[in-house]
Design a protein around this motif. Structure first.
Motif, PDB file in Angstrom:
ATOM      1  N   UNK A   1       0.998  12.339 -15.859  1.00  0.00           N
ATOM      2  CA  UNK A   1      -0.190  11.564 -15.478  1.00  0.00           C
ATOM      3  C   UNK A   1      -0.821  12.206 -14.259  1.00  0.00           C
ATOM      4  N   UNK A   2      -2.064  11.881 -13.997  1.00  0.00           N
ATOM      5  CA  UNK A   2      -2.778  12.438 -12.841  1.00  0.00           C
ATOM      6  C   UNK A   2      -2.684  11.482 -11.658  1.00  0.00           C
ATOM      7  N   UNK A   3      -2.491  12.040 -10.478  1.00  0.00           N
ATOM      8  CA  UNK A   3      -2.509  11.256  -9.240  1.00  0.00           C
ATOM      9  C   UNK A   3      -3.893  11.402  -8.617  1.00  0.00           C
ATOM     10  N   UNK A   4      -4.546  10.284  -8.341  1.00  0.00           N
ATOM     11  CA  UNK A   4      -5.885  10.310  -7.759  1.00  0.00           C
ATOM     12  C   UNK A   4      -5.933   9.411  -6.529  1.00  0.00           C
ATOM     13  N   UNK A   5      -6.498   9.933  -5.466  1.00  0.00           N
ATOM     14  CA  UNK A   5      -6.630   9.156  -4.232  1.00  0.00           C
ATOM     15  C   UNK A   5      -7.491   7.913  -4.451  1.00  0.00           C
ATOM     16  N   UNK A   6      -8.516   8.024  -5.280  1.00  0.00           N
ATOM     17  CA  UNK A   6      -9.390   6.871  -5.523  1.00  0.00           C
ATOM     18  C   UNK A   6      -8.650   5.752  -6.265  1.00  0.00           C
ATOM     19  N   UNK A   7      -7.680   6.117  -7.096  1.00  0.00           N
ATOM     20  CA  UNK A   7      -6.851   5.087  -7.733  1.00  0.00           C
ATOM     21  C   UNK A   7      -6.118   4.294  -6.661  1.00  0.00           C
ATOM     22  N   UNK A   8      -5.581   4.990  -5.673  1.00  0.00           N
ATOM     23  CA  UNK A   8      -4.863   4.320  -4.588  1.00  0.00           C
ATOM     24  C   UNK A   8      -5.800   3.402  -3.806  1.00  0.00           C
TER      25      UNK A   8
ATOM     26  N   UNK B   1       0.839  -1.208   0.000  1.00  0.00           N
ATOM     27  CA  UNK B   1       0.000   0.000   0.000  1.00  0.00           C
ATOM     28  C   UNK B   1       0.872   1.256   0.000  1.00  0.00           C
ATOM     29  N   UNK B   2       1.962   1.229   0.743  1.00  0.00           N
ATOM     30  CA  UNK B   2       2.886   2.362   0.749  1.00  0.00           C
ATOM     31  C   UNK B   2       3.576   2.512  -0.611  1.00  0.00           C
ATOM     32  N   UNK B   3       3.938   1.396  -1.224  1.00  0.00           N
ATOM     33  CA  UNK B   3       4.530   1.447  -2.568  1.00  0.00           C
ATOM     34  C   UNK B   3       3.535   2.032  -3.567  1.00  0.00           C
ATOM     35  N   UNK B   4       2.260   1.695  -3.396  1.00  0.00           N
ATOM     36  CA  UNK B   4       1.228   2.240  -4.272  1.00  0.00           C
ATOM     37  C   UNK B   4       1.083   3.747  -4.096  1.00  0.00           C
ATOM     38  N   UNK B   5       1.259   4.240  -2.864  1.00  0.00           N
ATOM     39  CA  UNK B   5       1.227   5.686  -2.616  1.00  0.00           C
ATOM     40  C   UNK B   5       2.360   6.362  -3.384  1.00  0.00           C
ATOM     41  N   UNK B   6       3.547   5.791  -3.301  1.00  0.00           N
ATOM     42  CA  UNK B   6       4.695   6.362  -4.015  1.00  0.00           C
ATOM     43  C   UNK B   6       4.446   6.315  -5.516  1.00  0.00           C
ATOM     44  N   UNK B   7       3.947   5.188  -5.994  1.00  0.00           N
ATOM     45  CA  UNK B   7       3.646   5.034  -7.412  1.00  0.00           C
ATOM     46  C   UNK B   7       2.642   6.101  -7.871  1.00  0.00           C
ATOM     47  N   UNK B   8       1.581   6.246  -7.132  1.00  0.00           N
ATOM     48  CA  UNK B   8       0.531   7.207  -7.494  1.00  0.00           C
ATOM     49  C   UNK B   8       1.033   8.644  -7.401  1.00  0.00           C
TER      50      UNK B   8
END
Length: 114
Positions: free
Chosen positions: A78-85, A63-70
């Motif tokens: 690209x757009x960073x979206x909380x819902x993607x995370x 989940x932390x890696x996904x935060x960094x990725x996003x």
């Protein structure tokens, strides 16, 4: 798989990869991170280090890696979206749960020799 995932989530024009009728963005996040969770959990289950605690640690780490990725996607247009995370995390939990359920159905603890 992790390197391909990072490349795919940072590629500036995803429509070039996905074609004209791609699945929804949220479905792609769920599937991509679900597969990552499944692969990582399967690796953990094949080791001698599987436990509920380690599965939770794995979920948190992914989940932390996904935060960094996003959060790094805007650096590549690209757009960073909380819902993607959120969908990343749901996929991670689903992938890990599939491995745990499969091991339970097989009647053995993960990491136990067959």
């Amino acid at each position: 798989y992790s390197l391909i995932l990072v490349w795919a989530t940072h590629y500036p024009k995803p429509e070039d990869i996905l074609g004209p009728n791609p699945p929804s963005d949220k479905a792609l996040h769920f599937i991509a991170y679900g597969l990552l969770g499944l692969l990582m959990a399967a690796t953990l289950a094949a080791s001698r280090y599987w436990s509920r605690r380690n599965a939770i640690v794995l979920a948190i780490a992914l989940a932390l890696a996904a935060v960094v990725d996003e959060s790094t996607q805007p650096l590549f247009g690209r757009a960073a979206e909380a819902l993607d995370w959120v969908f990343d995390v749901i996929g991670i939990i689903g992938g890990i749960a599939m491995v745990a359920i499969t091991c339970r159905l097989l009647g053995r603890s993960p990491g136990q020799p067959q």
